[in-house]
Design an enzyme around this catalytic site. Structure first.
Site, PDB file in Angstrom:
ATOM      1  N   LYS A 172     -46.989 -23.632 -67.738  1.00 36.44           N
ATOM      2  CA  LYS A 172     -45.578 -23.284 -67.539  1.00 36.44           C
ATOM      3  C   LYS A 172     -44.684 -24.424 -68.029  1.00 36.44           C
ATOM      4  O   LYS A 172     -43.677 -24.195 -68.709  1.00 36.44           O
ATOM      5  CB  LYS A 172     -45.321 -22.979 -66.053  1.00 36.44           C
ATOM      6  CG  LYS A 172     -45.872 -21.617 -65.657  1.00 36.44           C
ATOM      7  CD  LYS A 172     -45.970 -21.398 -64.163  1.00 36.44           C
ATOM      8  CE  LYS A 172     -46.701 -20.068 -63.885  1.00 36.44           C
ATOM      9  NZ  LYS A 172     -47.077 -19.873 -62.489  1.00 36.44           N
ATOM     10  N   ASP A 181     -39.324 -16.051 -59.678  1.00 41.43           N
ATOM     11  CA  ASP A 181     -40.591 -15.335 -59.509  1.00 41.43           C
ATOM     12  C   ASP A 181     -40.359 -13.952 -58.895  1.00 41.43           C
ATOM     13  O   ASP A 181     -41.272 -13.121 -58.878  1.00 41.43           O
ATOM     14  CB  ASP A 181     -41.524 -16.134 -58.587  1.00 41.43           C
ATOM     15  CG  ASP A 181     -42.754 -16.644 -59.312  1.00 41.43           C
ATOM     16  OD1 ASP A 181     -43.003 -16.178 -60.441  1.00 41.43           O
ATOM     17  OD2 ASP A 181     -43.454 -17.505 -58.745  1.00 41.43           O
ATOM     18  N   GLN A 226     -45.898 -22.614 -56.799  1.00 45.97           N
ATOM     19  CA  GLN A 226     -47.174 -22.051 -57.255  1.00 45.97           C
ATOM     20  C   GLN A 226     -47.984 -21.541 -56.059  1.00 45.97           C
ATOM     21  O   GLN A 226     -48.221 -22.281 -55.102  1.00 45.97           O
ATOM     22  CB  GLN A 226     -47.961 -23.125 -58.027  1.00 45.97           C
ATOM     23  CG  GLN A 226     -49.237 -22.618 -58.664  1.00 45.97           C
ATOM     24  CD  GLN A 226     -48.987 -21.576 -59.766  1.00 45.97           C
ATOM     25  OE1 GLN A 226     -48.080 -21.720 -60.583  1.00 45.97           O
ATOM     26  NE2 GLN A 226     -49.782 -20.523 -59.770  1.00 45.97           N
TER      27      GLN A 226
END
Ligand code: NDP
Length: 289
Positions: free
Chosen positions: A59, A127, A103
């Protein structure tokens, strides 16, 4: 998108994701030159899980490639929930940070995933896991859409097949893949069937599908013979075998001989996820274009 034989076309996520990254790179360059702020993405990694570390590295590398400023916040596994919440609070207040990604999964002991996701400002939740963003999607008014489902829809759109009225059978009902994919396809007027580990006659359900989305995490669960002629097959599964190779949730060769379009594993859904994360970050910084 290339054809392996006369009838079946491969939905090449790697290629499409690259195109999207190139477009984003040009858009960011132009926007910044015109005085818009450089989009910024903060990544938070708790602990040193090897798979999570690889995802985060990818990422960060993709951010650099397109011109998104990356802010990485590594925390020791022992840091604890309070420290993690403090970190998110600081990032929520930082005007240079437009998107925040924690994460997942978090280490099992001592962390509440729900509380962590709720602590991210919805307008920085790139997200799309905050309950407000999930609720907006459920109401048919999506703001930030989770990256993998958004990438799946983009791949299906790439076929240029009209989704309205098609029967979409989704295998898997997780909050991060199955449920949001169902909402997105409902939003495109597909007739959606959701399957899970308690579904009876799974094979029959798959046989009746115009669009199959497999997100179960069971290697090659979906056999080629289950796929109806001309179906679109999206394989989300990433399963590492003993010899180190990756396979999806669909038996690829058999399915490819029946499908009109199919995603490979790797190189299908996977690369789209990061491309959609970058797109969501630009939208968080500048609004939807
Ligand atoms: P989860 O484990 O959260 O969910 C799996 C789902 O599959 C559950 O709903 C479960 O049913 C269902 N399921 C499990 N076994 C069966 C079965 N035999 N028959 C029917 N349904 C079954 O997984 P995720 O949604 O997080 O991920 C699914 C897969 O997608 C994994 O392989 C993962 O690695 C991959 N993935 C790939 C991404 C990418 O970027 N390409 C991103 C995210 C995930 P029940 O609810 O009843 O338990």
């Amino acid at each position: 998108m290339n054809s392996p034989c006369n009838r079946t076309s491969i939905l090449d996520g790697k290629h499409l994701a690259k195109q999207i990254r190139t477009q984003l790179k040009n858009r960011i360059k132009q926007g910044v030159a015109e005085g818009l702020p450089t989009p910024g993405l903060a990544t938070v990694l708790v602990g040193e899980d090897p798979a999570s570390s690889v995802y985060i590295r990818n990422k960060i590398r993709s951010c650099k490639e397109v011109g998104v400023e990356s802010f990485h916040e590594p925390l020791e596994e022992s840091a604890g929930q309070e420290m993690l919440l403090e970190t998110i609070k600081r990032l929520n207040q930082d005007p240079k940070v437009h998107g925040i990604l924690v994460q997942l999964p978090l280490p099992r002991a001592g962390y509440s995933e729900v509380e962590v996701l709720e602590s991210i400002l919805p307008q920085k939740d790139v997200d799309g896991f905050h309950p407000l963003n999930q609720g907006a999607l459920f109401q048919g008014e999506p703001r930030f859409v989770p990256c993998t489902p958004k990438g799946i829809l983009r791949l299906i759109e790439e076929t240029q097949v009209d989704i309205a009225g098609k029967k979409a059978v989704i295998l898997g009902r997780s909050n991060i893949v199955g449920k949001p994919v169902a909402q997105l396809l409902l939003g495109r007027n597909a007739t959606v069937v959701m399957c899970h580990s308690r579904t009876q006659r799974l094979e029959e359900e798959v046989r009746s599908a115009d669009i199959v989305v497999a997100a179960v995490g069971v290697p090659e669960l979906v056999r080629g013979s289950w796929i109806s002629e001309g179906a679109i097959v999206i394989d989300v599964g990433i399963n590492r075998q003993d010899d180190g190779t990756l396979v999806g949730d669909v038996a690829y060769e058999g399915a490819a001989s029946k499908a009109s379009w199919i995603t490979p594993v790797p190189g299908g859904v996977g690369p789209m996820t990061i491309a959609m994360l970058l797109e969501n970050t630009v939208e968080a910084a500048w609004g939807v274009s």
